[in-house]
Design an enzyme around this catalytic site. Structure first.
Site, mmCIF file in Angstrom:
data_model
loop_
_atom_site.group_PDB
_atom_site.id
_atom_site.type_symbol
_atom_site.label_atom_id
_atom_site.label_comp_id
_atom_site.label_asym_id
_atom_site.label_seq_id
_atom_site.Cartn_x
_atom_site.Cartn_y
_atom_site.Cartn_z
ATOM 1 N N GLY A 22 -46.790 11.596 14.084
ATOM 2 C CA GLY A 22 -47.291 12.158 15.486
ATOM 3 C C GLY A 22 -48.234 11.049 16.025
ATOM 4 O O GLY A 22 -47.905 10.080 16.458
ATOM 5 N N LYS A 69 -37.618 9.371 15.401
ATOM 6 C CA LYS A 69 -37.390 8.613 13.982
ATOM 7 C C LYS A 69 -35.877 8.919 13.345
ATOM 8 O O LYS A 69 -35.655 8.030 12.722
ATOM 9 C CB LYS A 69 -38.361 9.603 12.727
ATOM 10 C CG LYS A 69 -37.932 11.089 12.588
ATOM 11 C CD LYS A 69 -39.055 11.926 12.578
ATOM 12 C CE LYS A 69 -38.860 13.243 13.343
ATOM 13 N NZ LYS A 69 -39.993 13.767 13.796
ATOM 14 N N LYS A 127 -38.981 9.097 7.878
ATOM 15 C CA LYS A 127 -40.197 8.405 8.008
ATOM 16 C C LYS A 127 -40.628 7.341 7.038
ATOM 17 O O LYS A 127 -41.153 6.355 7.387
ATOM 18 C CB LYS A 127 -41.235 9.487 8.318
ATOM 19 C CG LYS A 127 -41.203 10.448 9.327
ATOM 20 C CD LYS A 127 -42.225 11.747 9.553
ATOM 21 C CE LYS A 127 -41.904 12.611 10.456
ATOM 22 N NZ LYS A 127 -42.564 13.971 10.406
ATOM 23 N N GLU A 175 -44.238 3.899 18.152
ATOM 24 C CA GLU A 175 -45.326 4.552 17.209
ATOM 25 C C GLU A 175 -45.205 5.981 17.112
ATOM 26 O O GLU A 175 -45.351 6.420 16.100
ATOM 27 C CB GLU A 175 -46.668 4.112 18.127
ATOM 28 C CG GLU A 175 -47.783 4.654 17.357
ATOM 29 C CD GLU A 175 -48.038 3.978 16.038
ATOM 30 O OE1 GLU A 175 -48.681 2.720 16.203
ATOM 31 O OE2 GLU A 175 -48.012 4.602 15.126
ATOM 32 N N ILE A 198 -51.011 9.565 14.838
ATOM 33 C CA ILE A 198 -51.665 8.626 13.547
ATOM 34 C C ILE A 198 -50.887 7.171 13.858
ATOM 35 O O ILE A 198 -49.830 6.964 13.959
ATOM 36 C CB ILE A 198 -51.396 8.974 12.123
ATOM 37 C CG1 ILE A 198 -51.765 10.459 11.940
ATOM 38 C CG2 ILE A 198 -51.867 7.908 11.413
ATOM 39 C CD1 ILE A 198 -51.674 10.733 10.443
ATOM 40 N N GLY A 230 -47.054 17.590 17.733
ATOM 41 C CA GLY A 230 -47.622 18.138 18.990
ATOM 42 C C GLY A 230 -47.572 17.529 20.242
ATOM 43 O O GLY A 230 -47.483 16.451 20.230
HETATM 44 N N1 NAP Z 1 -42.461 17.601 19.005
HETATM 45 C C1 NAP Z 1 -43.066 16.919 18.319
HETATM 46 O O1 NAP Z 1 -44.369 17.136 18.159
HETATM 47 C C2 NAP Z 1 -42.716 15.305 18.050
HETATM 48 C C3 NAP Z 1 -43.559 14.772 17.250
HETATM 49 C C4 NAP Z 1 -43.336 13.279 16.903
HETATM 50 C C5 NAP Z 1 -41.821 12.826 17.628
HETATM 51 N N2 NAP Z 1 -41.293 13.649 18.010
HETATM 52 C C6 NAP Z 1 -39.808 13.199 18.506
HETATM 53 O O2 NAP Z 1 -39.612 13.117 19.883
HETATM 54 C C7 NAP Z 1 -38.624 13.454 20.294
HETATM 55 C C8 NAP Z 1 -38.372 14.447 21.168
HETATM 56 O O3 NAP Z 1 -39.018 15.446 20.747
HETATM 57 P P1 NAP Z 1 -39.431 17.004 21.257
HETATM 58 O O4 NAP Z 1 -40.074 17.849 20.581
HETATM 59 O O5 NAP Z 1 -40.217 16.400 22.695
HETATM 60 O O6 NAP Z 1 -37.919 17.489 21.793
HETATM 61 P P2 NAP Z 1 -37.487 18.619 22.977
HETATM 62 O O7 NAP Z 1 -38.875 19.411 23.439
HETATM 63 O O8 NAP Z 1 -36.323 19.146 22.349
HETATM 64 O O9 NAP Z 1 -37.220 17.920 24.377
HETATM 65 C C9 NAP Z 1 -35.826 16.945 24.379
HETATM 66 C C10 NAP Z 1 -35.695 16.636 25.756
HETATM 67 O O10 NAP Z 1 -34.822 15.940 25.892
HETATM 68 C C11 NAP Z 1 -33.498 16.636 26.717
HETATM 69 N N3 NAP Z 1 -32.133 16.266 26.473
HETATM 70 C C12 NAP Z 1 -31.657 16.289 25.060
HETATM 71 N N4 NAP Z 1 -30.377 15.962 25.032
HETATM 72 C C13 NAP Z 1 -30.065 15.445 26.255
HETATM 73 C C14 NAP Z 1 -28.997 14.748 26.919
HETATM 74 N N5 NAP Z 1 -28.040 14.641 26.415
HETATM 75 N N6 NAP Z 1 -29.153 14.671 28.154
HETATM 76 C C15 NAP Z 1 -30.173 14.654 28.720
HETATM 77 N N7 NAP Z 1 -31.395 15.230 28.433
HETATM 78 C C16 NAP Z 1 -31.230 15.437 27.034
HETATM 79 C C17 NAP Z 1 -33.966 18.029 26.856
HETATM 80 O O11 NAP Z 1 -33.680 18.654 27.926
HETATM 81 P P3 NAP Z 1 -33.618 20.278 28.512
HETATM 82 O O12 NAP Z 1 -35.348 20.344 28.492
HETATM 83 O O13 NAP Z 1 -33.010 20.334 29.763
HETATM 84 O O14 NAP Z 1 -33.087 20.868 27.345
HETATM 85 C C18 NAP Z 1 -35.366 17.971 26.850
HETATM 86 O O15 NAP Z 1 -36.120 17.843 27.827
HETATM 87 C C19 NAP Z 1 -37.610 13.492 19.041
HETATM 88 O O16 NAP Z 1 -37.106 12.273 18.719
HETATM 89 C C20 NAP Z 1 -38.689 14.154 18.134
HETATM 90 O O17 NAP Z 1 -38.101 13.847 16.670
HETATM 91 C C21 NAP Z 1 -41.324 15.048 18.280
#
Ligand code: NAP
Length: 427
Positions: free
Chosen positions: A134, A105, A205, A129, A136, A302
């Site tokens: 999340g 986002k 958002k 999406e 929805i 999640g």
């Molecule tokens: N968490 C949620 O529930 C949720 C819901 C909706 C949307 N989102 C969105 O989805 C996205 C991901 O969120 P997440 O919660 O999955 O984050 P996360 O758990 O922190 O995962 C980020 C991943 O990206 C990798 N990464 C980050 N910077 C990097 C770089 N410069 N080079 C290579 N790899 C890199 C990290 O590697 P390492 O594992 O090695 O550190 C990790 O595997 C975000 O934009 C977030 O806003 C998340």
């Protein structure tokens, strides 16, 4: 059978949920698509980190550019988050004709303009999406289901962390600090919760949703934002006495004078469906000309829920690649509607004051509101503590600038000791 080859940027919370979902439903997905999805490259920061979803070591790289530049990769799935280097990586993918699925986002709200222009120019697809609420499917709904209708208003509870905090304050009488600490303990709030509690996450958002809902390019700075810091449990209890629940709302509305775009805590009538959205859940209430009122409700974050909706984007992207179809309207910005300045918007208020308990004070305070054209709906004296009385006012809708001017003047009056709460009312 043709294979669509996926390159992932990130293997964290959402990416793991996505890959687990694709694996679990592999058979059904193959049947639906008529082809196989194959993971060929994954960028991470730490090659050694233990993973929720493990992939063969030789797929991993620490260089995300390798993924977007890999000629074998058909589809880039950006789940790394942040804007740098995510934005440049997405642009690079578009330049090489690759479609992108993202749940980011931040990058969309800040650089949507640039990204949409780039994807238009290359003919690739852009699917996001997962970036709002999340699981929805609100992006798809706004892009497709409302394409023949006109959205008049969109109101969302789009941040699970703040909704969890407000629910705990409302139902358990906890203080803001206690509720925040509990949210952090349960993993619902980050160690640095600024983005959530200051409303910035909801602001992003709303920028994305309003863009789609009102077919106008909305810039982040067009969205007024005020978070929930400083909200007191006492006011949630008072709100209940008046028949309201306090929620952090993200509101977009089309009016003859332009768009109203704002994020702030607001009193919602108990009978409104948004009032029933508790805990970390999200909801978006949409009012449109044709379809009327509708509410989309579900898990706002999640690994599994977000992963499942990202998987749906991957399927749509893959299907479009197979059939050589262009992504239906990455951006729907048909108009350039003006955004109304917050000061001009008419909003009702709940105001709690501590004032001197002596004759004539109430009349003086009411006079101040009156001179600023703020008309009072109800006034209640809540408590008396020695020489001080606590008074709660509910106003009729009044211009934001007038309410702020009256509050500024009231704060200067010797008879007004403090104004611990000035909360807007929705509707
Ligand atoms: N968490 C949620 O529930 C949720 C819901 C909706 C949307 N989102 C969105 O989805 C996205 C991901 O969120 P997440 O919660 O999955 O984050 P996360 O758990 O922190 O995962 C980020 C991943 O990206 C990798 N990464 C980050 N910077 C990097 C770089 N410069 N080079 C290579 N790899 C890199 C990290 O590697 P390492 O594992 O090695 O550190 C990790 O595997 C975000 O934009 C977030 O806003 C998340």
């Amino acid at each position: 059978v043709r294979k669509i080859k996926l390159g992932f940027l990130g293997l964290g919370v959402v990416a793991s949920g996505t890959l687990a979902c694709l694996q679990r439903n592999r058979e059904a997905i193959m049947r639906r698509l008529g082809c196989e999805l194959e993971l060929v490259r994954v960028a991470v920061r730490n090659l050694e980190a233990p993973r929720e979803f493990s992939v063969p070591r030789d797929l991993l790289t620490r260089d995300p550019w390798e993924v977007v530049r890999d000629p074998e990769v058909d589809l880039v799935v950006e789940l790394m988050g942040g804007t740098d280097p995510a934005k440049e990586l997405i642009l690079e993918a578009f330049r090489s004709g690759k479609s992108v699925v993202s749940a980011n986002k931040e990058v969309l709200a800040k650089y949507g303009d640039e990204l949409f222009a780039a994807v238009e120019a290359t003919g690739a697809g852009f699917y996001f999406e997962g970036s709002v609420c999340g699981a929805i499917p609100i992006v798809r709904a706004l892009k497709q289901s409302y394409a023949g209708d006109k959205v008049l208003e969109l109101v969302g509870i789009v941040n699970g962390t703040t909704n969890y905090i407000l629910t705990a304050m409302d139902e358990e009488g906890r203080s803001f600090e206690e509720a925040l600490a509990e949210a952090q303990r349960l993993g619902y709030a980050e160690a640095d919760p600024t983005d959530d509690i200051e409303g910035f996450d909801a602001q992003r958002k709303l920028a994305i949703l309003a863009d789609l809902a009102f077919a106008t390019r909305v810039n982040l700075q067009d969205v007024f934002v005020e978070g929930i810091k400083g909200v007191q449990a006492k006011d949630l209890a008072n709100a209940r006495d008046f028949g309201y629940v306090l929620k952090l709302l993200a509101m977009g509305k089309a009016t003859d004078e332009g768009l109203e775009l704002r994020v702030h805590p607001a009193l919602v009538e108990e009978k409104h469906p948004l009032a029933a959205v508790r805990g970390v859940h999200n909801a978006v209430f949409v009012r449109s000309e044709g379809m009327g009122e509708m509410m989309y409700y579900g898990p706002g974050a999640g690994s599994e829920p977000t992963g499942a909706i990202v998987a749906a984007d991957i399927l749509e992207a893959a299907r479009n690649l197979i059939h050589e179809v262009r992504n239906a309207t990455p951006c729907t910005c048909l108009y350039d509607l003006p955004v109304r300045p917050m000061e001009e918007i008419s909003i009702a208020y709940y105001i709690r004051m501590v004032v001197e308990d002596r004759p004539g004070v109430l009349a003086q305070l009411a006079d101040c509101f009156g001179r600023h054209s703020v008309s009072i709906k109800t006034v209640i004296q809540k408590a008396v503590n020695g020489s001080a009385a606590e008074i709660v006012w509910l106003t009729h809708p009044a211009k934001e600038a007038d309410v702020q001017a009256s509050l500024a003047e009231l704060r200067r009056l010797p008879s007004c000791k403090s104004i611990p709460a000035a909360l807007r009312v929705y509707g």
